[in-house]
Design an enzyme around this catalytic site. Structure first.
Site, PDB file in Angstrom:
ATOM      1  N   LYS A 116       0.806  -1.220   0.000  1.00  0.00           N
ATOM      2  CA  LYS A 116       0.000   0.000   0.000  1.00  0.00           C
ATOM      3  C   LYS A 116       0.839   1.270   0.000  1.00  0.00           C
ATOM      4  CE  LYS A 116      -4.008  -2.085   2.343  1.00  0.00           C
ATOM      5  NZ  LYS A 116      -3.458  -3.415   2.576  1.00  0.00           N
ATOM      6  N   LYS A 158      -2.718   1.074   9.270  1.00  0.00           N
ATOM      7  CA  LYS A 158      -3.002  -0.012   8.327  1.00  0.00           C
ATOM      8  C   LYS A 158      -1.721  -0.754   7.992  1.00  0.00           C
ATOM      9  CE  LYS A 158      -5.735   0.945   4.838  1.00  0.00           C
ATOM     10  NZ  LYS A 158      -6.303   1.634   3.650  1.00  0.00           N
ATOM     11  N   HIS A 208     -17.029   3.777   0.469  1.00  0.00           N
ATOM     12  CA  HIS A 208     -16.051   2.969  -0.264  1.00  0.00           C
ATOM     13  C   HIS A 208     -16.573   2.842  -1.694  1.00  0.00           C
ATOM     14  CE1 HIS A 208     -13.345  -0.853  -0.272  1.00  0.00           C
ATOM     15  NE2 HIS A 208     -13.442  -0.337  -1.472  1.00  0.00           N
ATOM     16  N   HIS A 234     -14.888  -4.400   7.750  1.00  0.00           N
ATOM     17  CA  HIS A 234     -14.126  -4.149   6.531  1.00  0.00           C
ATOM     18  C   HIS A 234     -14.359  -5.214   5.457  1.00  0.00           C
ATOM     19  CE1 HIS A 234     -12.113  -1.054   8.851  1.00  0.00           C
ATOM     20  NE2 HIS A 234     -11.761  -1.960   9.747  1.00  0.00           N
ATOM     21  N   GLU A 274      -9.603   1.269  -5.827  1.00  0.00           N
ATOM     22  CA  GLU A 274     -10.475   1.528  -4.692  1.00  0.00           C
ATOM     23  C   GLU A 274     -10.192   2.919  -4.122  1.00  0.00           C
ATOM     24  OE1 GLU A 274     -10.808  -1.500  -1.794  1.00  0.00           O
ATOM     25  OE2 GLU A 274     -10.861  -3.137  -3.245  1.00  0.00           O
ATOM     26  N   ARG A 296      -6.790  -7.858 -10.085  1.00  0.00           N
ATOM     27  CA  ARG A 296      -7.472  -9.111 -10.437  1.00  0.00           C
ATOM     28  C   ARG A 296      -8.945  -8.805 -10.701  1.00  0.00           C
ATOM     29  NH1 ARG A 296     -10.336  -9.406  -5.815  1.00  0.00           N
ATOM     30  NH2 ARG A 296      -9.302  -8.886  -3.854  1.00  0.00           N
TER      31      ARG A 296
END
Length: 647
Positions: A116, A158, A208, A234, A274, A296
């Site tokens: 990330k 995170k 989201h 989540h 995202e 993917r």
């Protein structure tokens, strides 16, 4: 185009890929663990190859075995589906070294988006907005704490690797930071073998929203957005496309950013960008930020297919075979609205714990898309994700699509394992969700209402009684000359016992008595109608009676044998009673006679069948209180044994 394709996955995604491949004339090869030898994806494929024991680490994660299976069967390409090896760059390189085609992005693209922090830095360079935060290499506790202070609380810790909510902690104030950091690191280390973290600004009313992108290695397009805000822990529960409240300006800004992201890494195939969106004051082009890229095909890709009318797996195969993008950006349509609900085997009241079991019954309503990897009589294995199906509904408007989803959930019939079906139905009927007031905290705020358990109604109990009273080879029928045919029954449901009686008045007419309530019933082509209402569809499967009661959920009952119950009671009291009304056909013992456990004592005729009453224990007959030819009521004393010797 490829002639033969191996699918390196299982379950519903393997089945979904096989269906498109067959439509395109491509032969398919399935791989399977020992637990999946008889699975649906194995049955659908043209060939199947075993690859190891049930644990994924010993089968579906064994890349070398999967490549060997492709070579042995003559497959030219491997489709990874999602999960397992789908985002493993080492596997991609091994596939290509073997002279096979990997249906997906390059190993370089996967690595670029695999961590990330590195991905966010790359996106910043490409001009894609990222959430304010710290993504640097300095993992010193004091440095991270200082970064959190600079960003401003609340913040989100995170893990830089992995996903699924693992290694993630929300921190409200500085005093909580050290403990939250330690917990996040420990969880990340255990889950991913990497305890590095990043710090981000926590968005108070987050949505989201993700954008489906597709590239051919040079050019890229987007296929609009999906809203995945309805989550628990989540994990996505219901997804939809397009996003509620989306404006043309916001869509253009997000779409352009997503395409820039895909082009920045030379992306090839289907992927998802995202974004986290501040939904506190509507949707604005300056209030969305990049979170991560899924390199993917996504679980929720069917909602994009529904609103565009396109097959993303077909696109994957065509581009992997060397074609360019099938459509330009302005040629991609957007029609109507779609929802996808994820049906899982899980115990909602127990905190959404995964459940196992054998699917005694599974059926989906006509006219609805249901992507599934299981059938009736299949087992939900403890080794894999407990998803049963994805239920997808499409309509010309959001309201119509949501109504269709709610109705489809009500008409879905599943029994044999605990599921989240009633929970999904409650979400689909949630008034705030219907208004488009979605954010990632909706489920948590209304969790008690959404997960409230309801017991079976009297109508549901009556329907189960009617089914239990009916002979296995036909509907409930019969008559007597002096009164309605009567049968007393006891059913068990969720640890409770329900005793009642069914009185048959003629073909298709009956009365059910339960705890003082009397319910009139009649039968038509749709089944039993109780007091003018339908209790739902009823089925016998897996040794139980299942009533599919729409939005109320599925209620399963087992019939308790009155002879067994009478024997159990008699074992303690020594008193053998008639378990049901009937005619005493014969008495086989007399007073003073010694008897042994299981010895026949009398025969009772009821419901046109003979029932043998046996001795519940060794003992001596103290008294015979019935004679052959006598008509007796339920509970009538027939034979008494001497008191049991306890010395």
């Amino acid at each position: 185009m490829f002639r033969k394709l191996l699918i390196a996955n299982r379950g519903e995604i393997a089945c979904r890929i096989i269906e498109t491949a067959h439509r395109m004339g491509v032969a398919t090869v399935a791989v399977h663990s020992e637990a999946d030898e008889l699975a649906r994806h194995v049955a659908l494929a043209d060939q199947a190859v075993p690859i190891g024991p049930p644990p994924p680490a010993e089968s579906y994660l064994q890349g070398a075995r999967i490549i060997e299976a492709a070579q042995a069967t003559g497959a030219e390409a491997i489709h990874p589906g999602y999960g397992f090896l789908s985002e493993n760059p080492d596997f991609v390189e091994a596939v290509e070294r073997a002279g096979l085609t990997f249906i997906g992005p390059s190993a370089k693209a996967i690595r670029a988006m695999g961590l990330k922090d590195a991905a966010k830095a790359l996106m910043e360079q490409a001009g894609v907005p990222v959430v304010p935060g710290y993504h640097g290499e300095n993992q010193d506790d004091a440095h991270l704490s200082g970064a959190a202070e600079a960003i401003g609380y609340p913040v989100l810790i995170k893990a830089v690797a992995g996903g699924g909510g693992k290694g993630m902690r929300k921190v409200i104030r500085a005093a909580e930071f050290p403990a939250a950091l330690a917990a996040a690191r420990s969880e990340a280390r255990n889950a991913f073998g990497n305890d590095a973290v990043l710090i981000e600004k926590y968005i108070e009313q987050p949505r989201h929203i993700e954008v489906q992108v597709f590239g051919d290695g040079t050019d890229a397009v987007h296929l609009f957005e999906r809203d995945c805000s309805l989550q628990r822990r989540h994990q996505k529960v219901i997804e939809e496309a397009p996003a509620p409240g989306m404006t043309p300006e916001m869509r253009a800004a997000m779409g352009d950013a997503a395409v820039r992201a895909a082009k920045a890494i030379g992306y090839k195939g289907a992927g998802t960008i995202e974004f986290i969106v501040d939904g506190s004051d509507g949707l604005h082009p300056d209030r969305f930020w990049f979170m991560e890229m899924n390199t993917r095909l996504q679980v929720e890709h069917p909602v994009t297919e529904a609103v565009t009318g396109l097959d993303l797996v077909e696109w994957q195969l065509r581009v992997a075979a060397g074609e360019g993008l099938p459509l330009t950006q302005d040629q991609i349509p957007l029609n109507g609205h779609a929802f996808e609900a994820r049906l899982y085997a899980e115990d909602v009241p127990a905190g959404f714990l995964p459940a196992t079991g054998t699917l005694a019954h599974l059926a989906f309503p006509p006219g609805i898309r249901a992507d599934t990897g299981v059938r009736s009589s299949d087992a939900i294995s403890p080794f894999y994700d407990p998803m049963i199906a994805k239920i997808i509904a499409h309509g010309p408007t959001r309201a119509v699509a949501l109504n269709r989803l709610a109705r489809a959930l009500e008409d879905t019939r599943v029994a044999g394992t605990t599921t989240n079906l009633a929970f999904l139905g409650a979400l689909a009927r949630h008034p705030g969700f219907a208004r488009g007031e979605v954010d990632t905290g909706l489920i948590e705020r209304d969790l008690s209402t959404l997960t409230a358990a309801t017991g079976p109604s009297r109508a549901v109990q009556a329907a189960a009684m009617l089914e239990a009273a009916a002979p296995p080879d036909g509907p409930l029928a019969g008559f007597t000359l002096w009164a309605p045919l009567r049968r007393t029954l006891t059913l068990a449901h969720a640890g409770d016992e329900i005793t009642g009686a069914v009185l048959v008045h003629g073909p298709g007419r009956a009365t059910v008595e339960i705890d003082g309530d009397t319910l009139e019933a009649h039968r038509d082509a749709g089944g039993w109608r109780i007091a003018g209402a339908s209790p739902g569809q009823v089925a016998r499967a897996g040794g139980a009676i299942h009533v599919f009661a729409g939005a109320a959920g599925t209620f399963s009952f087992t019939s308790l044998d009155p002879l067994d119950r009478a024997a159990a009671a008699a074992a303690h009291s020594g008193l053998i009673e008639a378990p049901m009304p009937g005619l005493v056909k014969s008495v086989m013992v007399g007073a003073g006679e010694a008897v042994t456990t299981g010895q026949p004592l009398a025969i009772l005729e009821a419901m046109k069948m003979e029932h043998t009453l046996t001795a519940p224990r060794d003992g001596t007959v103290a008294e015979v209180m019935a004679t052959a030819g006598a008509q007796v009521e339920a509970g009538a004393a027939l034979i008494r044994l001497d008191e049991e010797d306890t010395e």
